[in-house]
Motif scaffolding. Structure first.
Motif, PDB file in Angstrom:
ATOM      1  N   SER A  47      48.356  31.816  42.589  1.00  0.00           N
ATOM      2  CA  SER A  47      47.601  32.452  41.491  1.00  0.00           C
ATOM      3  C   SER A  47      46.790  33.604  42.614  1.00  0.00           C
ATOM      4  CB  SER A  47      46.597  31.652  41.283  1.00  0.00           C
ATOM      5  OG  SER A  47      45.742  30.750  42.371  1.00  0.00           O
ATOM      6  N   LEU A  48      45.975  34.292  41.818  1.00  0.00           N
ATOM      7  CA  LEU A  48      45.090  35.217  42.552  1.00  0.00           C
ATOM      8  C   LEU A  48      44.139  34.692  43.270  1.00  0.00           C
ATOM      9  CD1 LEU A  48      44.197  38.313  42.806  1.00  0.00           C
ATOM     10  CD2 LEU A  48      42.731  37.954  40.737  1.00  0.00           C
ATOM     11  N   PHE A  49      43.531  33.833  42.897  1.00  0.00           N
ATOM     12  CA  PHE A  49      42.414  33.058  43.618  1.00  0.00           C
ATOM     13  C   PHE A  49      43.141  32.479  45.067  1.00  0.00           C
ATOM     14  CE2 PHE A  49      40.633  29.040  45.207  1.00  0.00           C
ATOM     15  CZ  PHE A  49      39.385  29.390  45.517  1.00  0.00           C
ATOM     16  N   SER A  50      44.333  32.049  45.133  1.00  0.00           N
ATOM     17  CA  SER A  50      45.086  31.577  46.267  1.00  0.00           C
ATOM     18  C   SER A  50      44.911  32.561  47.262  1.00  0.00           C
ATOM     19  CB  SER A  50      46.471  31.132  46.069  1.00  0.00           C
ATOM     20  OG  SER A  50      47.102  32.231  45.626  1.00  0.00           O
ATOM     21  N   TRP A  51      45.022  33.896  47.275  1.00  0.00           N
ATOM     22  CA  TRP A  51      44.776  34.690  48.333  1.00  0.00           C
ATOM     23  C   TRP A  51      43.251  34.577  48.972  1.00  0.00           C
ATOM     24  CZ3 TRP A  51      48.838  36.032  50.217  1.00  0.00           C
ATOM     25  CH2 TRP A  51      50.134  36.294  49.600  1.00  0.00           C
ATOM     26  N   HIS A  52      42.367  34.155  48.164  1.00  0.00           N
ATOM     27  CA  HIS A  52      41.048  34.178  48.753  1.00  0.00           C
ATOM     28  C   HIS A  52      40.900  33.192  50.139  1.00  0.00           C
ATOM     29  CE1 HIS A  52      36.799  34.334  49.358  1.00  0.00           C
ATOM     30  NE2 HIS A  52      36.769  33.024  49.136  1.00  0.00           N
TER      31      HIS A  52
ATOM     32  N   ALA B 267      39.842  39.742  46.376  1.00  0.00           N
ATOM     33  CA  ALA B 267      40.647  38.595  45.645  1.00  0.00           C
ATOM     34  C   ALA B 267      39.747  37.773  44.839  1.00  0.00           C
ATOM     35  CB  ALA B 267      41.660  37.842  46.672  1.00  0.00           C
ATOM     36  N   ILE B 268      38.523  37.207  45.512  1.00  0.00           N
ATOM     37  CA  ILE B 268      37.682  36.210  44.852  1.00  0.00           C
ATOM     38  C   ILE B 268      37.005  37.339  43.660  1.00  0.00           C
ATOM     39  CG2 ILE B 268      35.908  36.615  46.620  1.00  0.00           C
ATOM     40  CD1 ILE B 268      36.899  33.361  44.470  1.00  0.00           C
TER      41      ILE B 268
ATOM     42  N   ASN C  15      39.148  38.000  40.765  1.00  0.00           N
ATOM     43  CA  ASN C  15      39.339  36.720  40.056  1.00  0.00           C
ATOM     44  C   ASN C  15      38.040  36.460  39.157  1.00  0.00           C
ATOM     45  OD1 ASN C  15      41.378  34.251  40.216  1.00  0.00           O
ATOM     46  ND2 ASN C  15      39.506  33.287  40.504  1.00  0.00           N
ATOM     47  N   LYS C  16      37.044  36.478  39.770  1.00  0.00           N
ATOM     48  CA  LYS C  16      35.873  36.253  38.959  1.00  0.00           C
ATOM     49  C   LYS C  16      35.685  37.131  37.782  1.00  0.00           C
ATOM     50  CE  LYS C  16      32.960  33.602  42.516  1.00  0.00           C
ATOM     51  NZ  LYS C  16      32.731  32.638  41.387  1.00  0.00           N
TER      52      LYS C  16
ATOM     53  N   ARG D 179      38.131  38.692  36.131  1.00  0.00           N
ATOM     54  CA  ARG D 179      39.128  38.348  35.134  1.00  0.00           C
ATOM     55  C   ARG D 179      38.464  37.010  34.479  1.00  0.00           C
ATOM     56  NH1 ARG D 179      45.265  36.864  37.091  1.00  0.00           N
ATOM     57  NH2 ARG D 179      44.024  34.844  37.662  1.00  0.00           N
ATOM     58  N   MET D 180      37.958  36.233  35.151  1.00  0.00           N
ATOM     59  CA  MET D 180      37.662  34.887  34.315  1.00  0.00           C
ATOM     60  C   MET D 180      35.942  35.083  33.962  1.00  0.00           C
ATOM     61  SD  MET D 180      39.057  31.997  37.048  1.00  0.00           S
ATOM     62  CE  MET D 180      38.639  30.597  35.987  1.00  0.00           C
TER      63      MET D 180
END
Length: 229
Positions: A50-55, A110-111, A114-115, A117-118
């Protein structure tokens, strides 16, 4: 009188040997803690899932592994390049530090994305606030480190010894911020839900171990010295 002097020398040598063995053991523990923490977090995050996983992946790689090894590079007892020339150690130090900063900036991006996008708010937790502060501090600190590569730029302001002391002092503060951010991340809802039990406790202890070992190394090497102003 001679016997007393000889006894003092023997005591000093024994004390130095004991301190050296203790520093070596602590350094090895720090190496192990850095690898364990990075391995567990990366395995848990599974980068690319996921995109978050990179954080968490990039943050623990940058701060937990690369930055730790960059500082331990100068340990007289536990450096992985203990027999290398100082010039080589300096080169690998700034390469690892540059890699750590790149990872940190990537983890922040990344974070943030991700935020976005959500539709979530940014930097509303202690982990977020200390994290973004740490990243910006790291960028500024790394730019300050360039002065050590080219000390003539500031030779009219301070000596090389002063530059080293200030770089080490502010670097220690930045590393403490990084370890605090890592600890808060491990204590976050995501990580505590993904990993429970003793392994979670071990991961939570790793940043504290790293911070204590690096603090001992830096204070022993630099902060105890008298710098002429």
């Amino acid at each position: 009188m001679a016997e007393s002097s000889n006894q003092e020398r023997r005591d000093f040598c024994l004390s130095s040997a004991t301190c050296s063995r203790r520093s070596f053991a602590l350094g090895m523990v720090a190496h192990a803690a850095a690898v364990i923490l990075a391995a567990v977090v990366i395995y848990t995050a599974w980068p690319g899932s996921s995109l978050f996983s990179w954080h968490p992946t990039l943050m623990v790689t940058g701060y937990g592994l690369l930055m730790t090894e960059a500082i331990l590079m100068f340990s007289p007892e536990s450096s992985l390049m203990i027999n290398a020339m100082r010039k080589s150690k300096v080169r690998f130090h700034w390469i690892l530090q540059a890699g750590a900063v790149v990872c940190a900036v990537g983890g922040l991006m990344a974070i943030y994305l991700n935020k976005e996008r959500m539709g979530k708010d940014h930097f509303v937790s202690w982990h977020g606030l200390i994290g973004v502060t740490t990243v910006f501090y790291s960028v500024v600190q790394s730019m300050g480190g360039i002065n050590l590569l080219y000390p003539k730029l500031l030779k009219s302001w301070m000596t090389l010894a002063q530059l080293k002391m200030y770089h080490a002092t502010f670097g220690l503060l930045g590393y403490a911020l990084a370890c605090s951010s890592l600890a808060l991340g491990i204590n976050s809802n995501w990580f505590s839900q993904e990993l429970e039990g003793m392994l979670w406790v071990v991961c939570l202890c790793c940043p504290a171990i790293l911070a204590l070992v690096i603090m001992q190394q830096v204070t022993t090497a630099y902060l105890g010295r008298r710098i002429k102003i």
